[in-house]
Design a protein around this motif. Sequence first.
Motif, PDB file in Angstrom:
ATOM      1  N   ALA A 144       8.385   1.561  -6.503  1.00 10.71           N
ATOM      2  CA  ALA A 144       7.613   2.780  -6.271  1.00 10.71           C
ATOM      3  C   ALA A 144       6.142   2.539  -6.603  1.00 10.71           C
ATOM      4  O   ALA A 144       5.791   1.634  -7.349  1.00 10.71           O
ATOM      5  CB  ALA A 144       8.170   3.904  -7.140  1.00 10.71           C
ATOM      6  N   CYS A 145       5.303   3.379  -6.036  1.00  9.42           N
ATOM      7  CA  CYS A 145       3.866   3.322  -6.300  1.00  9.42           C
ATOM      8  C   CYS A 145       3.610   3.542  -7.787  1.00  9.42           C
ATOM      9  O   CYS A 145       4.166   4.457  -8.395  1.00  9.42           O
ATOM     10  CB  CYS A 145       3.161   4.397  -5.470  1.00  9.42           C
ATOM     11  N   THR A 146       2.760   2.693  -8.389  1.00 13.89           N
ATOM     12  CA  THR A 146       2.507   2.799  -9.825  1.00 13.89           C
ATOM     13  C   THR A 146       1.606   3.981 -10.147  1.00 13.89           C
ATOM     14  O   THR A 146       1.477   4.377 -11.300  1.00 13.89           O
ATOM     15  CB  THR A 146       1.825   1.514 -10.353  1.00 13.89           C
ATOM     16  N   SER A 147       0.981   4.545  -9.112  1.00 21.28           N
ATOM     17  CA  SER A 147       0.104   5.648  -9.460  1.00 21.28           C
ATOM     18  C   SER A 147       0.708   7.020  -9.157  1.00 21.28           C
ATOM     19  O   SER A 147       0.527   7.950  -9.932  1.00 21.28           O
ATOM     20  CB  SER A 147      -1.268   5.353  -8.850  1.00 21.28           C
ATOM     21  N   CYS A 148       1.490   7.160  -8.068  1.00 18.05           N
ATOM     22  CA  CYS A 148       2.051   8.493  -7.786  1.00 18.05           C
ATOM     23  C   CYS A 148       3.580   8.507  -7.750  1.00 18.05           C
ATOM     24  O   CYS A 148       4.198   9.562  -7.627  1.00 18.05           O
ATOM     25  CB  CYS A 148       1.488   9.052  -6.485  1.00 18.05           C
ATOM     26  N   GLY A 149       4.211   7.330  -7.851  1.00 21.23           N
ATOM     27  CA  GLY A 149       5.680   7.305  -7.892  1.00 21.23           C
ATOM     28  C   GLY A 149       6.352   7.358  -6.528  1.00 21.23           C
ATOM     29  O   GLY A 149       7.587   7.290  -6.432  1.00 21.23           O
ATOM     30  N   SER A 150       5.573   7.434  -5.464  1.00 18.20           N
ATOM     31  CA  SER A 150       6.150   7.494  -4.119  1.00 18.20           C
ATOM     32  C   SER A 150       6.866   6.182  -3.779  1.00 18.20           C
ATOM     33  O   SER A 150       6.453   5.104  -4.210  1.00 18.20           O
ATOM     34  CB  SER A 150       5.041   7.744  -3.099  1.00 18.20           C
ATOM     35  N   GLU A 151       7.959   6.296  -3.026  1.00 16.81           N
ATOM     36  CA  GLU A 151       8.661   5.080  -2.605  1.00 16.81           C
ATOM     37  C   GLU A 151       8.341   4.718  -1.161  1.00 16.81           C
ATOM     38  O   GLU A 151       8.938   3.813  -0.582  1.00 16.81           O
ATOM     39  CB  GLU A 151      10.173   5.259  -2.795  1.00 16.81           C
ATOM     40  N   GLU A 207       0.847  -1.188   0.000  1.00 15.47           N
ATOM     41  CA  GLU A 207       0.000   0.000   0.000  1.00 15.47           C
ATOM     42  C   GLU A 207       0.886   1.243   0.000  1.00 15.47           C
ATOM     43  O   GLU A 207       1.844   1.333   0.769  1.00 15.47           O
ATOM     44  CB  GLU A 207      -0.897  -0.002   1.238  1.00 15.47           C
ATOM     45  N   CYS A 208       0.547   2.158  -0.866  1.00 14.15           N
ATOM     46  CA  CYS A 208       1.304   3.407  -0.946  1.00 14.15           C
ATOM     47  C   CYS A 208       0.886   4.302   0.220  1.00 14.15           C
ATOM     48  O   CYS A 208      -0.297   4.586   0.389  1.00 14.15           O
ATOM     49  CB  CYS A 208       1.027   4.108  -2.275  1.00 14.15           C
ATOM     50  N   ARG A 209       1.887   4.735   0.991  1.00 12.31           N
ATOM     51  CA  ARG A 209       1.552   5.587   2.137  1.00 12.31           C
ATOM     52  C   ARG A 209       1.244   7.011   1.703  1.00 12.31           C
ATOM     53  O   ARG A 209       0.665   7.785   2.452  1.00 12.31           O
ATOM     54  CB  ARG A 209       2.718   5.600   3.139  1.00 12.31           C
ATOM     55  N   SER A 210       1.660   7.373   0.494  1.00 10.79           N
ATOM     56  CA  SER A 210       1.427   8.744   0.034  1.00 10.79           C
ATOM     57  C   SER A 210       0.019   8.939  -0.520  1.00 10.79           C
ATOM     58  O   SER A 210      -0.673   9.875  -0.147  1.00 10.79           O
ATOM     59  CB  SER A 210       2.447   9.132  -1.040  1.00 10.79           C
ATOM     60  N   CYS A 211      -0.416   8.011  -1.411  1.00 10.69           N
ATOM     61  CA  CYS A 211      -1.721   8.245  -2.049  1.00 10.69           C
ATOM     62  C   CYS A 211      -2.760   7.182  -1.717  1.00 10.69           C
ATOM     63  O   CYS A 211      -3.918   7.296  -2.112  1.00 10.69           O
ATOM     64  CB  CYS A 211      -1.552   8.375  -3.563  1.00 10.69           C
ATOM     65  N   GLY A 212      -2.353   6.114  -1.017  1.00 10.47           N
ATOM     66  CA  GLY A 212      -3.336   5.118  -0.587  1.00 10.47           C
ATOM     67  C   GLY A 212      -3.627   4.023  -1.597  1.00 10.47           C
ATOM     68  O   GLY A 212      -4.395   3.110  -1.325  1.00 10.47           O
ATOM     69  N   THR A 213      -3.004   4.065  -2.774  1.00 11.06           N
ATOM     70  CA  THR A 213      -3.229   3.007  -3.770  1.00 11.06           C
ATOM     71  C   THR A 213      -2.696   1.678  -3.237  1.00 11.06           C
ATOM     72  O   THR A 213      -1.614   1.639  -2.643  1.00 11.06           O
ATOM     73  CB  THR A 213      -2.488   3.349  -5.088  1.00 11.06           C
ATOM     74  N   SER A 214      -3.456   0.586  -3.444  1.00 12.17           N
ATOM     75  CA  SER A 214      -2.921  -0.702  -3.016  1.00 12.17           C
ATOM     76  C   SER A 214      -2.782  -1.630  -4.205  1.00 12.17           C
ATOM     77  O   SER A 214      -3.447  -1.481  -5.223  1.00 12.17           O
ATOM     78  CB  SER A 214      -3.795  -1.318  -1.922  1.00 12.17           C
TER      79      SER A 214
HETATM   80 ZN   LIG Z   1       1.001   6.421  -4.442  1.00  9.31          ZN
END
Ligand SMILES: [Zn+2]
Length: 222
Positions: free
Chosen positions: A181-188, A168-175
């Motif tokens: 990195a997150c596939t939707s916002c690029g956050s690591e 789960e991305c802690r930045s945008c919540g995408t799971s």
């Molecule tokens: Zn994200």
Amino acid sequence: MIAGAIKHGTLSIGFIGLAEALVALTGNHHGQSIDSYELGLEIVNYMKKRVDEYAEEYDLNYTLLATPAEGLSGRFIKMDRKLFGTIPGVTDKGYYTNSFHIPVAYDISIAKKIALEGAFHRYANAGHISYVELDAPPVHNPEAVEAIIRQMAESDMGYAGINFPIDECRSCGTSGLFDDACTSCGSEDIRRVRRITGYLSTVDRFNDGKAAELKDRKSHFI
Ligand SMILES: [Zn+2]
């Protein structure tokens, strides 16, 4: 008074590393050879018989536990390595295999793993669990999940789990499942949830033995 109450507690004897014991004895674990598999059943059946005898002899609730031994899986193998050296397939990794499980790094189908491990459940009357590992969350395939659960029941499993990773991305919540990195916002900043014993945990909370086991785990194929 207290003695009478204590009598109703359970006294469980647990075991780990049937797979490594079989490799040490025969050269193969119970997923690799039918002879080893039969020997494995014989060993666990013998342990069950012994605890049953203790229960009779002492009139106490002795039972056999198929344990993941979270702390011991790493500790015992270290102790054995000191005593016996590094033996391939036995002491050459960071953990002993959970109870009667087929080694986590072994390539095996879901159906075969369930069929092989199911036969051990009846002997571990203090507790037992088997898992299959999926490589992704089965969110769009409930029929496959049902088929797996039905086979588990038919194979005499008392308790079983279907494991799959979730990030789960802690930045945008995408799971989903992310490499780096997150596939939707690029956050690591990713929270990685896995199940390696009976419960879900984030990856950073595993001890050394269980972290080593997680690294070796292979998904099972259909
Ligand atoms: Zn994200």
